[in-house]
Design an enzyme around this catalytic site. Sequence first.
Site, PDB file in Angstrom:
ATOM      1  CD  GLU A 313     -94.350  53.043  71.481  1.00 25.51           C
ATOM      2  OE1 GLU A 313     -93.656  53.214  72.417  1.00 25.51           O
ATOM      3  OE2 GLU A 313     -95.025  52.132  71.259  1.00 25.51           O
ATOM      4  CB  CYS A 314     -94.532  52.386  64.622  1.00 27.95           C
ATOM      5  SG  CYS A 314     -93.738  51.810  63.154  1.00 27.95           S
ATOM      6  N   GLY A 315     -97.127  52.852  63.976  1.00 27.94           N
ATOM      7  CA  GLY A 315     -98.623  52.937  63.418  1.00 27.94           C
ATOM      8  C   GLY A 315     -99.346  54.430  63.987  1.00 27.94           C
ATOM      9  CG  MET A 318     -97.530  55.320  59.878  1.00 28.40           C
ATOM     10  SD  MET A 318     -97.144  53.354  59.853  1.00 28.40           S
ATOM     11  CE  MET A 318     -98.229  53.462  58.237  1.00 28.40           C
ATOM     12  CB  THR A 414     -91.245  57.968  68.130  1.00 30.84           C
ATOM     13  OG1 THR A 414     -91.896  56.646  68.648  1.00 30.84           O
ATOM     14  CG2 THR A 414     -91.250  58.998  69.321  1.00 30.84           C
TER      15      THR A 414
END
Length: 432
Positions: A313-315, A318, A414
Amino acid sequence: MNGFIIAGTASGVGKTVATLAVIRALEAVGQTVQPAKAGPDFIDPSHHAATAGQPSRTLDTWLQGEDGMRRNYYRGTGDVCVVEGVMGLYDGEQSSTARVADVLDLPVVLVVDASAGMESVAATALGFREYALQIGGDIDVAGILAQRAHGGRHERGVREALPDELEYFGRIPPISGLKIPDRHLGLQMGEENSVERDALDKAAEHVRTNRLLDIAREPSRPSLHRPNPARNRRVAVARDKAFRFIYPAVLERLRARSEVVTFAPTAGDELPDCDGVYLPGGYPELHAEQLADAPSLSTLSERASDGLPIFGECGGLMALAESLITTSEQTYSMAGVLPADVRMHERYQALDHVELRGCSTTLGANRGRTIRGHEFHYSSADVASDASFAFDVVRGTGIDGEHDGLTEFETVGTYCHVHAASGAFDAFIDSL
């Protein structure tokens, strides 16, 4: 468990500091406090936890639904629940503080900036109380906490100006040591730079705890929820200074249904033996050099190609990308699982409640099923032209405005943070 909500007239009025002072004041009179936060925030709850000594509950009707939010409230433990609001009392299209107060039937303590007013403070508070009647709501604005208020004549002026229907719950004096340092994603985390304890204790002396305990009340009981059965599976969860945005309810759900083992990529931990991996959000950009050298990310790349389910998720997204480019134009290699290059920006790229619809059966949701969450990020992802996505965006920005859930092998990344009540983590466990 009785509770009340600390709301603000606007963002930046000092709700977090007021909430922390109230927690300390209640603890000083022997109360065990369960902190909570209205809205999807991760940062304010970290300060709650640093002060109260236990995780802060997330209360958001968009993320959890009304019954799900009530259940999350009742999973807390303590003598009294102190809920910090989000933005101003009535602000927020999907899950405002007023909405949370209405669903839980909790009284509202309004934080008003009193630094340059007395009678006007009372007028502001009365306006917030009367506005609920104008919009047909049932919001009980019980009284005020006067933020940045001096003692003596200033305090007396504020108290005497309040109408009978509004209680004076004390003040937060303008003293040094109460400011929380900030950065691009908001305030610093509680474990990084918490408010000075001595300053909080000094502010807490001016909080009228007996009045707060008098108005606190218990929400109605939620409907029963039958949890899904446990599975003989092991989930590795990244937990360190780069991966720290995780709701307590998510860990609770994962632990209820599987064995959870944590690892710290930035500390050089190897990836544990596991059946699946969860990479929550956080600050990979602040620790990109350490992540680039992390052995666990290299192992993730190998295990992902072998079909290990990985949910980022997000981080987490990345870290699973091919590269991360910082605002100083430094490029760092990441795990290389997902076909994307991520770039940091000076301004945020998305901030909203999110709704996603599964366009394939994958981790987190089946085809056609919708899940709700939120997004707040300063990065963007440049994805390969032949990239595949798990979700269509119904509401929000996602990765490219139309899609979210970049997928490769059995890995999904995501920009959307989801709560356990969304069902996404049950779907994740069921897929292992």
